[in-house]
Design a protein around this motif. Structure first.
Motif, PDB file in Angstrom:
ATOM      1  N   ALA A 122      66.555  51.647  15.948  1.00 11.21           N
ATOM      2  CA  ALA A 122      67.227  51.673  17.252  1.00 11.21           C
ATOM      3  C   ALA A 122      66.300  51.168  18.353  1.00 11.21           C
ATOM      4  O   ALA A 122      66.739  50.459  19.268  1.00 11.21           O
ATOM      5  CB  ALA A 122      67.694  53.094  17.560  1.00 11.21           C
ATOM      6  N   LYS A 123      65.014  51.501  18.267  1.00 15.53           N
ATOM      7  CA  LYS A 123      64.053  51.063  19.284  1.00 15.53           C
ATOM      8  C   LYS A 123      63.864  49.552  19.235  1.00 15.53           C
ATOM      9  O   LYS A 123      63.751  48.885  20.278  1.00 15.53           O
ATOM     10  CB  LYS A 123      62.710  51.777  19.067  1.00 15.53           C
ATOM     11  N   ILE A 124      63.823  48.982  18.030  1.00 15.38           N
ATOM     12  CA  ILE A 124      63.694  47.530  17.895  1.00 15.38           C
ATOM     13  C   ILE A 124      64.907  46.839  18.495  1.00 15.38           C
ATOM     14  O   ILE A 124      64.785  45.854  19.235  1.00 15.38           O
ATOM     15  CB  ILE A 124      63.493  47.138  16.412  1.00 15.38           C
ATOM     16  N   LYS A 125      66.099  47.361  18.205  1.00 15.45           N
ATOM     17  CA  LYS A 125      67.319  46.768  18.762  1.00 15.45           C
ATOM     18  C   LYS A 125      67.349  46.888  20.279  1.00 15.45           C
ATOM     19  O   LYS A 125      67.740  45.955  20.984  1.00 15.45           O
ATOM     20  CB  LYS A 125      68.553  47.423  18.140  1.00 15.45           C
ATOM     21  N   GLU A 126      66.911  48.044  20.797  1.00 17.77           N
ATOM     22  CA  GLU A 126      66.879  48.245  22.244  1.00 17.77           C
ATOM     23  C   GLU A 126      65.880  47.281  22.897  1.00 17.77           C
ATOM     24  O   GLU A 126      66.175  46.676  23.929  1.00 17.77           O
ATOM     25  CB  GLU A 126      66.488  49.686  22.545  1.00 17.77           C
ATOM     26  N   SER A 127      64.714  47.112  22.288  1.00 20.43           N
ATOM     27  CA  SER A 127      63.705  46.197  22.827  1.00 20.43           C
ATOM     28  C   SER A 127      64.212  44.756  22.819  1.00 20.43           C
ATOM     29  O   SER A 127      63.960  43.993  23.746  1.00 20.43           O
ATOM     30  CB  SER A 127      62.417  46.290  22.017  1.00 20.43           C
ATOM     31  N   GLU A 128      64.933  44.412  21.761  1.00 18.28           N
ATOM     32  CA  GLU A 128      65.491  43.053  21.654  1.00 18.28           C
ATOM     33  C   GLU A 128      66.540  42.815  22.736  1.00 18.28           C
ATOM     34  O   GLU A 128      66.572  41.756  23.358  1.00 18.28           O
ATOM     35  CB  GLU A 128      66.094  42.864  20.260  1.00 18.28           C
ATOM     36  N   ARG A 129      67.402  43.808  22.984  1.00 17.22           N
ATOM     37  CA  ARG A 129      68.409  43.673  24.052  1.00 17.22           C
ATOM     38  C   ARG A 129      67.734  43.535  25.408  1.00 17.22           C
ATOM     39  O   ARG A 129      68.131  42.716  26.241  1.00 17.22           O
ATOM     40  CB  ARG A 129      69.335  44.890  24.073  1.00 17.22           C
ATOM     41  N   LEU A 130      66.684  44.316  25.647  1.00 20.89           N
ATOM     42  CA  LEU A 130      65.959  44.252  26.915  1.00 20.89           C
ATOM     43  C   LEU A 130      65.271  42.904  27.077  1.00 20.89           C
ATOM     44  O   LEU A 130      65.304  42.306  28.160  1.00 20.89           O
ATOM     45  CB  LEU A 130      64.937  45.387  26.986  1.00 20.89           C
ATOM     46  N   ARG A 131      64.657  42.409  25.998  1.00 25.56           N
ATOM     47  CA  ARG A 131      63.987  41.109  26.060  1.00 25.56           C
ATOM     48  C   ARG A 131      64.979  40.011  26.407  1.00 25.56           C
ATOM     49  O   ARG A 131      64.703  39.154  27.236  1.00 25.56           O
ATOM     50  CB  ARG A 131      63.312  40.811  24.714  1.00 25.56           C
ATOM     51  N   LYS A 132      66.169  40.057  25.796  1.00 28.92           N
ATOM     52  CA  LYS A 132      67.188  39.048  26.091  1.00 28.92           C
ATOM     53  C   LYS A 132      67.709  39.194  27.513  1.00 28.92           C
ATOM     54  O   LYS A 132      67.961  38.199  28.188  1.00 28.92           O
ATOM     55  CB  LYS A 132      68.340  39.156  25.092  1.00 28.92           C
ATOM     56  N   ALA A 133      67.875  40.440  27.984  1.00 29.95           N
ATOM     57  CA  ALA A 133      68.381  40.668  29.336  1.00 29.95           C
ATOM     58  C   ALA A 133      67.402  40.163  30.386  1.00 29.95           C
ATOM     59  O   ALA A 133      67.812  39.615  31.415  1.00 29.95           O
ATOM     60  CB  ALA A 133      68.660  42.151  29.553  1.00 29.95           C
ATOM     61  N   LEU A 134      66.109  40.322  30.124  1.00 28.71           N
ATOM     62  CA  LEU A 134      65.091  39.875  31.071  1.00 28.71           C
ATOM     63  C   LEU A 134      64.656  38.433  30.823  1.00 28.71           C
ATOM     64  O   LEU A 134      63.769  37.931  31.515  1.00 28.71           O
ATOM     65  CB  LEU A 134      63.872  40.800  31.001  1.00 28.71           C
ATOM     66  N   LYS A 135      65.265  37.795  29.824  1.00 30.05           N
ATOM     67  CA  LYS A 135      64.993  36.404  29.467  1.00 30.05           C
ATOM     68  C   LYS A 135      63.510  36.169  29.173  1.00 30.05           C
ATOM     69  O   LYS A 135      62.899  35.219  29.640  1.00 30.05           O
ATOM     70  CB  LYS A 135      65.475  35.468  30.578  1.00 30.05           C
ATOM     71  N   ILE A 136      62.968  37.057  28.358  1.00 32.04           N
ATOM     72  CA  ILE A 136      61.583  36.930  27.917  1.00 32.04           C
ATOM     73  C   ILE A 136      61.605  36.215  26.580  1.00 32.04           C
ATOM     74  O   ILE A 136      62.370  36.569  25.690  1.00 32.04           O
ATOM     75  CB  ILE A 136      60.923  38.320  27.771  1.00 32.04           C
ATOM     76  N   SER A 137      60.755  35.209  26.421  1.00 31.78           N
ATOM     77  CA  SER A 137      60.756  34.446  25.170  1.00 31.78           C
ATOM     78  C   SER A 137      60.270  35.322  24.012  1.00 31.78           C
ATOM     79  O   SER A 137      59.502  36.263  24.202  1.00 31.78           O
ATOM     80  CB  SER A 137      59.869  33.210  25.300  1.00 31.78           C
ATOM     81  N   SER A 138      60.706  34.984  22.817  1.00 28.01           N
ATOM     82  CA  SER A 138      60.358  35.804  21.652  1.00 28.01           C
ATOM     83  C   SER A 138      58.889  35.649  21.250  1.00 28.01           C
ATOM     84  O   SER A 138      58.347  36.510  20.573  1.00 28.01           O
ATOM     85  CB  SER A 138      61.255  35.444  20.474  1.00 28.01           C
ATOM     86  N   ASN A 139      58.242  34.574  21.651  1.00 33.37           N
ATOM     87  CA  ASN A 139      56.829  34.376  21.304  1.00 33.37           C
ATOM     88  C   ASN A 139      55.897  34.734  22.467  1.00 33.37           C
ATOM     89  O   ASN A 139      54.762  34.280  22.520  1.00 33.37           O
ATOM     90  CB  ASN A 139      56.587  32.941  20.837  1.00 33.37           C
ATOM     91  N   TYR A 140      56.355  35.554  23.397  1.00 31.35           N
ATOM     92  CA  TYR A 140      55.554  35.958  24.550  1.00 31.35           C
ATOM     93  C   TYR A 140      54.403  36.843  24.104  1.00 31.35           C
ATOM     94  O   TYR A 140      54.567  37.738  23.293  1.00 31.35           O
ATOM     95  CB  TYR A 140      56.426  36.726  25.546  1.00 31.35           C
ATOM     96  N   GLU A 141      53.216  36.561  24.657  1.00 30.58           N
ATOM     97  CA  GLU A 141      52.046  37.385  24.389  1.00 30.58           C
ATOM     98  C   GLU A 141      51.682  38.119  25.660  1.00 30.58           C
ATOM     99  O   GLU A 141      51.694  37.546  26.743  1.00 30.58           O
ATOM    100  CB  GLU A 141      50.849  36.526  23.975  1.00 30.58           C
ATOM    101  N   GLU A 142      51.342  39.390  25.520  1.00 30.04           N
ATOM    102  CA  GLU A 142      50.994  40.187  26.684  1.00 30.04           C
ATOM    103  C   GLU A 142      49.719  39.624  27.330  1.00 30.04           C
ATOM    104  O   GLU A 142      48.730  39.362  26.661  1.00 30.04           O
ATOM    105  CB  GLU A 142      50.758  41.636  26.265  1.00 30.04           C
ATOM    106  N   GLY A 143      49.755  39.412  28.628  1.00 32.48           N
ATOM    107  CA  GLY A 143      48.605  38.895  29.363  1.00 32.48           C
ATOM    108  C   GLY A 143      48.501  37.392  29.379  1.00 32.48           C
ATOM    109  O   GLY A 143      47.548  36.832  29.923  1.00 32.48           O
ATOM    110  N   SER A 144      49.470  36.680  28.794  1.00 31.01           N
ATOM    111  CA  SER A 144      49.380  35.219  28.748  1.00 31.01           C
ATOM    112  C   SER A 144      49.506  34.609  30.137  1.00 31.01           C
ATOM    113  O   SER A 144      48.956  33.540  30.403  1.00 31.01           O
ATOM    114  CB  SER A 144      50.447  34.654  27.812  1.00 31.01           C
ATOM    115  N   HIS A 145      50.206  35.255  31.049  1.00 26.44           N
ATOM    116  CA  HIS A 145      50.339  34.749  32.416  1.00 26.44           C
ATOM    117  C   HIS A 145      48.972  34.651  33.082  1.00 26.44           C
ATOM    118  O   HIS A 145      48.640  33.649  33.724  1.00 26.44           O
ATOM    119  CB  HIS A 145      51.252  35.671  33.238  1.00 26.44           C
TER     120      HIS A 145
END
Length: 164
Positions: A122-145
């Protein structure tokens, strides 16, 4: 005295002479660094659910519903052949619904403490929905900005040095 441990004789010591381990003594932890040094081990990895366990629980829930129907029909004193037929129909219907995904999704479920695989799924599905809602790419690395911003600054400094 046994094996050179404790008192040679308990006489005069005010004790029974019984020897026991000190359970309050802490062991030294000098054998390694307290934190890992490599960046991969520091990165957060989401717990992956075991698909076999999830599948088993899904099938178990279906069989529980089938058993409840069987119990109800047996209380009504219906023929065994008719009970088997109805149970098989219910089982096929529930399996078809589960395959189509009608039961998954919708409202948030409350999980029990021992349902760690269901919670992780459920947490993976929730994270995936949030990532899509915020339009974050699937290959995003934390701190890459910040890394890109640093590279731009270095590039600008390098250009300034070359121009001089």
């Amino acid at each position: 005295m046994s094996e050179n441990v404790g008192l040679s004789t308990p006489r005069g010591s005010g004790t029974s002479g019984y020897v026991q381990r000190n359970l309050a003594q802490l062991k030294h932890r000098d054998h390694g660094a307290p934190y890992p040094k490599d960046a991969d081990s520091l990165r957060h990895r989401q717990r992956q659910p075991d698909k076999g366990i999830l599948e088993h629980d899904r099938k178990r829930q279906i069989e529980v519903k089938v058993f409840e129907l069987r119990d109800q029909l047996e209380d009504e004193e219906i023929d065994d052949e008719d009970i088997d037929k109805r149970c098989d129909e219910l089982r096929e219907k529930l399996l078809a619904e589960a395959e189509s995904g009608k039961n998954s999704g919708g409202a948030r479920r409350k999980f029990k403490e021992h349902q760690v695989h269901e919670m992780a799924d459920a947490k993976i599905k929730e994270s995936e929905r949030l990532r899509k809602a915020l339009k974050i790419s699937s290959n995003y690395e934390e701190g890459s900005h910040w890394r890109r911003q640093e590279e731009r600054l270095r590039g600008a400094l390098d250009k300034d040095k070359e121009e001089e």
